[in-house]
Design a protein around this motif. Structure first.
Motif, mmCIF file in Angstrom:
data_model
loop_
_atom_site.group_PDB
_atom_site.id
_atom_site.type_symbol
_atom_site.label_atom_id
_atom_site.label_comp_id
_atom_site.label_asym_id
_atom_site.label_seq_id
_atom_site.Cartn_x
_atom_site.Cartn_y
_atom_site.Cartn_z
ATOM 1 N N SER A 21 0.817 -1.226 0.000
ATOM 2 C CA SER A 21 0.000 0.000 0.000
ATOM 3 C C SER A 21 0.848 1.273 0.000
ATOM 4 O O SER A 21 0.339 2.349 0.278
ATOM 5 C CB SER A 21 -0.980 0.027 1.184
ATOM 6 O OG SER A 21 -1.895 -1.039 1.085
ATOM 7 N N SER A 22 2.126 1.172 -0.311
ATOM 8 C CA SER A 22 2.942 2.385 -0.404
ATOM 9 C C SER A 22 2.708 3.060 -1.752
ATOM 10 O O SER A 22 2.260 2.429 -2.711
ATOM 11 C CB SER A 22 4.426 2.076 -0.190
ATOM 12 O OG SER A 22 4.920 1.236 -1.214
ATOM 13 N N LYS A 23 3.018 4.360 -1.808
ATOM 14 C CA LYS A 23 2.783 5.149 -3.010
ATOM 15 C C LYS A 23 4.063 5.865 -3.433
ATOM 16 O O LYS A 23 4.864 6.263 -2.598
ATOM 17 C CB LYS A 23 1.703 6.198 -2.763
ATOM 18 C CG LYS A 23 0.334 5.618 -2.515
ATOM 19 C CD LYS A 23 -0.681 6.725 -2.270
ATOM 20 C CE LYS A 23 -2.030 6.127 -1.932
ATOM 21 N NZ LYS A 23 -3.034 7.154 -1.664
ATOM 22 N N ILE A 24 4.192 6.031 -4.726
ATOM 23 C CA ILE A 24 5.264 6.833 -5.312
ATOM 24 C C ILE A 24 4.603 7.782 -6.297
ATOM 25 O O ILE A 24 3.789 7.360 -7.126
ATOM 26 C CB ILE A 24 6.292 5.973 -6.062
ATOM 27 C CG1 ILE A 24 7.007 5.003 -5.128
ATOM 28 C CG2 ILE A 24 7.301 6.858 -6.792
ATOM 29 C CD1 ILE A 24 7.913 4.031 -5.859
ATOM 30 N N GLU A 25 4.976 9.053 -6.222
ATOM 31 C CA GLU A 25 4.506 10.026 -7.195
ATOM 32 C C GLU A 25 5.647 10.344 -8.151
ATOM 33 O O GLU A 25 6.803 10.388 -7.749
ATOM 34 C CB GLU A 25 4.075 11.316 -6.501
ATOM 35 C CG GLU A 25 2.877 11.164 -5.608
ATOM 36 C CD GLU A 25 2.533 12.466 -4.914
ATOM 37 O OE1 GLU A 25 1.355 12.839 -4.932
ATOM 38 O OE2 GLU A 25 3.458 13.105 -4.368
ATOM 39 N N THR A 26 5.310 10.557 -9.404
ATOM 40 C CA THR A 26 6.302 10.988 -10.380
ATOM 41 C C THR A 26 5.872 12.316 -10.992
ATOM 42 O O THR A 26 4.700 12.677 -10.962
ATOM 43 C CB THR A 26 6.491 9.962 -11.518
ATOM 44 O OG1 THR A 26 5.279 9.827 -12.260
ATOM 45 C CG2 THR A 26 6.931 8.612 -10.974
ATOM 46 N N ASP A 27 6.842 13.022 -11.519
ATOM 47 C CA ASP A 27 6.615 14.286 -12.201
ATOM 48 C C ASP A 27 7.557 14.334 -13.388
ATOM 49 O O ASP A 27 8.677 13.800 -13.325
ATOM 50 C CB ASP A 27 6.915 15.447 -11.241
ATOM 51 C CG ASP A 27 6.466 16.805 -11.766
ATOM 52 O OD1 ASP A 27 5.746 16.861 -12.772
ATOM 53 O OD2 ASP A 27 6.842 17.818 -11.147
ATOM 54 N N ALA A 28 7.146 14.945 -14.447
ATOM 55 C CA ALA A 28 8.047 15.139 -15.584
ATOM 56 C C ALA A 28 9.183 16.072 -15.164
ATOM 57 O O ALA A 28 8.985 16.999 -14.367
ATOM 58 C CB ALA A 28 7.288 15.723 -16.765
ATOM 59 N N PRO A 29 10.384 15.834 -15.677
ATOM 60 C CA PRO A 29 11.513 16.707 -15.320
ATOM 61 C C PRO A 29 11.399 18.078 -15.980
ATOM 62 O O PRO A 29 10.669 18.257 -16.965
ATOM 63 C CB PRO A 29 12.729 15.940 -15.854
ATOM 64 C CG PRO A 29 12.192 15.071 -16.936
ATOM 65 C CD PRO A 29 10.771 14.744 -16.563
ATOM 66 N N THR A 30 12.130 19.017 -15.428
ATOM 67 C CA THR A 30 12.060 20.392 -15.934
ATOM 68 C C THR A 30 12.540 20.505 -17.384
ATOM 69 O O THR A 30 12.099 21.388 -18.109
ATOM 70 C CB THR A 30 12.881 21.352 -15.054
ATOM 71 O OG1 THR A 30 14.219 20.858 -14.945
ATOM 72 C CG2 THR A 30 12.263 21.482 -13.672
#
Length: 134
Positions: A21-30
């Motif tokens: 039940s752990s979570k990881i968020e990702t984001d596009a790099p700059t």
């Protein structure tokens, strides 16, 4: 199924690991239209390599009754374009100095042959270095 990933909008995703039940968020790099406020998917590729190396070395160290706790890995990602991709991953692993030469060789071989290292495309250059000074 291992994980469920949801696109949250604004170039962000949330991955939910079903077992823990752990979570990881990702984001596009700059440098690719994002804010760089989270690990990017390509960052996670590099982090996966380093954590796999340390984990498999930890398993082998336990089997040998060797303590490698406090070991660390520093990762550098190098991107290429046309097509945009990870071109090189450098992993610099620092381990305890009080381990003999035979054990060091076994542990380095284990790290070099971890499942993620064996899963990375051969076009990606891997630089895996070990420093026994911790």
């Amino acid at each position: 199924m291992t994980a469920s990933i949801t696109y949250k909008g604004n170039l962000r995703c949330e991955a939910f690991h079903l077992q823990s039940s752990s979570k990881i968020e990702t984001d596009a790099p700059t440098d690719n239209h994002g804010n760089g406020e989270r690990f990017s998917p390509t960052d996670l590729l590099c982090v996966s390599l380093a954590t796999c190396m340390l984990t498999t070395m930890g398993i082998k160290a336990n089997d040998m009754n060797v303590d490698i706790s406090r070991s660390r890995a520093d990762v550098t990602k190098h991107m290429a374009s046309d097509p945009r991709r990870v071109a090189k991953i450098e992993v610099y692993v620092t381990l305890p100095q009080n381990i003999n030469e035979k054990e060091r060789l076994i542990l380095e071989k284990t790290g070099n042959n971890c499942p993620v290292a064996k899963s990375v495309h051969p076009d990606i250059e891997l630089i895996l270095q070990y420093d026994w000074k911790l």
